[in-house]
Design a protein around this motif. Structure first.
Motif, PDB file in Angstrom:
ATOM      1  N   MET A   1       5.928  13.626  15.368  1.00 25.25           N
ATOM      2  CA  MET A   1       6.883  14.660  15.769  1.00 25.25           C
ATOM      3  C   MET A   1       7.197  15.548  14.570  1.00 25.25           C
ATOM      4  N   TYR A   2       7.021  16.829  14.740  1.00 26.51           N
ATOM      5  CA  TYR A   2       7.337  17.738  13.650  1.00 26.51           C
ATOM      6  C   TYR A   2       8.851  17.831  13.456  1.00 26.51           C
ATOM      7  N   ILE A   3       9.250  18.031  12.225  1.00 26.64           N
ATOM      8  CA  ILE A   3      10.670  18.101  11.915  1.00 26.64           C
ATOM      9  C   ILE A   3      11.058  19.556  11.789  1.00 26.64           C
ATOM     10  N   GLU A   4      12.056  19.943  12.548  1.00 27.94           N
ATOM     11  CA  GLU A   4      12.395  21.363  12.672  1.00 27.94           C
ATOM     12  C   GLU A   4      13.253  21.861  11.508  1.00 27.94           C
ATOM     13  N   ARG A   5      13.931  20.929  10.827  1.00 28.31           N
ATOM     14  CA  ARG A   5      14.858  21.380   9.788  1.00 28.31           C
ATOM     15  C   ARG A   5      14.135  22.095   8.665  1.00 28.31           C
ATOM     16  N   LYS A   6      14.844  23.031   8.091  1.00 26.04           N
ATOM     17  CA  LYS A   6      14.254  23.771   6.978  1.00 26.04           C
ATOM     18  C   LYS A   6      14.418  22.945   5.703  1.00 26.04           C
ATOM     19  N   MET A   7      13.311  22.668   5.049  1.00 26.95           N
ATOM     20  CA  MET A   7      13.360  21.887   3.827  1.00 26.95           C
ATOM     21  C   MET A   7      13.183  22.837   2.649  1.00 26.95           C
ATOM     22  N   GLN A  34       8.636   8.230   7.671  1.00 26.82           N
ATOM     23  CA  GLN A  34       9.389   9.504   7.734  1.00 26.82           C
ATOM     24  C   GLN A  34       8.916  10.465   6.647  1.00 26.82           C
ATOM     25  N   ALA A  35       8.728   9.919   5.428  1.00 29.83           N
ATOM     26  CA  ALA A  35       8.276  10.788   4.336  1.00 29.83           C
ATOM     27  C   ALA A  35       6.878  11.324   4.642  1.00 29.83           C
ATOM     28  N   LEU A  36       6.039  10.475   5.222  1.00 33.03           N
ATOM     29  CA  LEU A  36       4.682  10.929   5.569  1.00 33.03           C
ATOM     30  C   LEU A  36       4.741  12.093   6.562  1.00 33.03           C
ATOM     31  N   GLU A  37       5.607  11.969   7.572  1.00 31.16           N
ATOM     32  CA  GLU A  37       5.750  13.044   8.569  1.00 31.16           C
ATOM     33  C   GLU A  37       6.175  14.358   7.901  1.00 31.16           C
ATOM     34  N   ILE A  38       7.223  14.253   7.085  1.00 27.11           N
ATOM     35  CA  ILE A  38       7.783  15.479   6.509  1.00 27.11           C
ATOM     36  C   ILE A  38       6.823  16.092   5.489  1.00 27.11           C
ATOM     37  N   ARG A 238      -3.327  12.112  14.726  1.00 24.95           N
ATOM     38  CA  ARG A 238      -2.849  10.978  13.919  1.00 24.95           C
ATOM     39  C   ARG A 238      -2.984  11.213  12.415  1.00 24.95           C
ATOM     40  N   LEU A 239      -3.756  12.189  11.994  1.00 22.21           N
ATOM     41  CA  LEU A 239      -3.825  12.478  10.550  1.00 22.21           C
ATOM     42  C   LEU A 239      -2.605  13.268  10.084  1.00 22.21           C
ATOM     43  N   LYS A 240      -1.828  13.731  11.051  1.00 24.76           N
ATOM     44  CA  LYS A 240      -0.523  14.383  10.818  1.00 24.76           C
ATOM     45  C   LYS A 240      -0.625  15.784  10.238  1.00 24.76           C
ATOM     46  N   VAL A 241      -1.512  15.997   9.291  1.00 21.34           N
ATOM     47  CA  VAL A 241      -1.737  17.370   8.815  1.00 21.34           C
ATOM     48  C   VAL A 241      -2.606  18.038   9.870  1.00 21.34           C
TER      49      VAL A 241
END
Ligand SMILES: C[S@@+](CC[C@H](N)C(=O)[O-])C[C@H]1O[C@@H](n2cnc3c(N)ncnc32)[C@H](O)[C@@H]1O
Length: 253
Positions: A1-7, A34-38, A238-241
């Protein structure tokens, strides 16, 4: 799941990454899911911003894809072994050459590339390529009735059909393409809708604010909500990128 918050910032200290959003900070172990996702999302954004994905070639022809997505498409094509791939959006033609190179090894298959504007130098490079025998080019808008008629007659008789949508990435255009091309997809094959990640690129330095709502991902989500003949296959994300979140739609009925 992509994280919508602005980092805004990422700091690393003793294997902890801290994401700062205004005054709010969130820390994760670097090796946590979580870190991998972000980090994957941030890597995708940094990659698109630098346009590194424009600097990839397949057998000499530029292909505008993330390397991770190329590997996932390879898995999909090897599994499906399509008789025909229809791709809307040709650009330089590297993706057509990529699909053809797999078909050459598989020993069957052809690729139909549809583009509203096939530049003469791109056409010449594709036609001069050793794999061009597996490629047919069709110039026209992917949603024009005359294009549809030609696509239909070109793929007539093919049993296993895979469709890839990578042309105009507005929500409206992609939604129309999905409706026009979904019935070409054979059962157990896939409709691949690319560049849903445009939804997360609206705040790039050269991004457009309207991309937040106007993007292929919205078209995918609306389609999946009303058409139960297709389901999203998350294994190809599943590779997330990826530039294609939720983009691999399997025809199940
Ligand atoms: C992202 S590029 C395609 C990249 C290519 N699939 C690859 O992987 O290298 C998008 C292409 O879509 C084409 N395009 C834009 N609007 C279109 C339309 N209405 N119908 C067909 N092609 C369109 C553009 O001319 C452009 O070449």
């Amino acid at each position: 799941m992509y994280i919508e918050r602005k980092m805004n910032a990422v700091r690393q200290k003793e294997q902890v990454v801290t994401f700062t959003d205004g005054n709010h900070q969130t820390s994760f172990d670097l090796y946590s899911p979580q870190a991998l996702e972000i980090l994957s999302q941030l890597w995708s954004k940094a990659m698109v911003n630098s346009k590194l994905h424009y600097d990839v070639k397949w057998m000499g022809i530029p292909i505008i894809q993330f390397p991770e997505d190329i590997v996932m498409m390879q898995e999909l094509i090897w599994k499906i072994k399509p008789d025909v791939i229809v791709e809307c959006g040709v650009a330089h033609g590297g993706s057509l050459i990529f699909y053809s190179s797999l078909m050459e090894i598989i020993g069957k298959g052809s690729v139909l590339g549809v583009d509203i504007d096939i530049r003469a130098h791109n056409r010449a490079a594709i036609e001069a390529h050793p794999l061009s025998k597996r490629i047919k080019l069709l110039q026209g808008s992917s949603i024009a009735p005359e294009t549809m008629a030609q696509v239909k007659s070109t793929i007539a008789g093919a049993e296993t059909v895979l469709v890839i949508l990578d042309s105009n990435h507005s929500k409206e255009h992609v939604a129309k393409e999905i409706q026009l091309y979904k019935d070409f997809v054979s059962k157990d094959s896939y409709l691949v809708v690319m560049d849903g990640a445009q939804a997360f690129m609206h705040d790039l330095p050269w991004g457009k604010p309207e991309w937040k709502e106007d993007n292929p991902l919205k078209a995918i989500e609306e389609f999946l909500a009303q058409d139960k003949n297709f389901e999203m296959d998350p294994s190809y994300n599943r590779l997330k990128v990826t530039s294609n979140p939720k983009g691999f739609l399997k025809r199940i009925a």
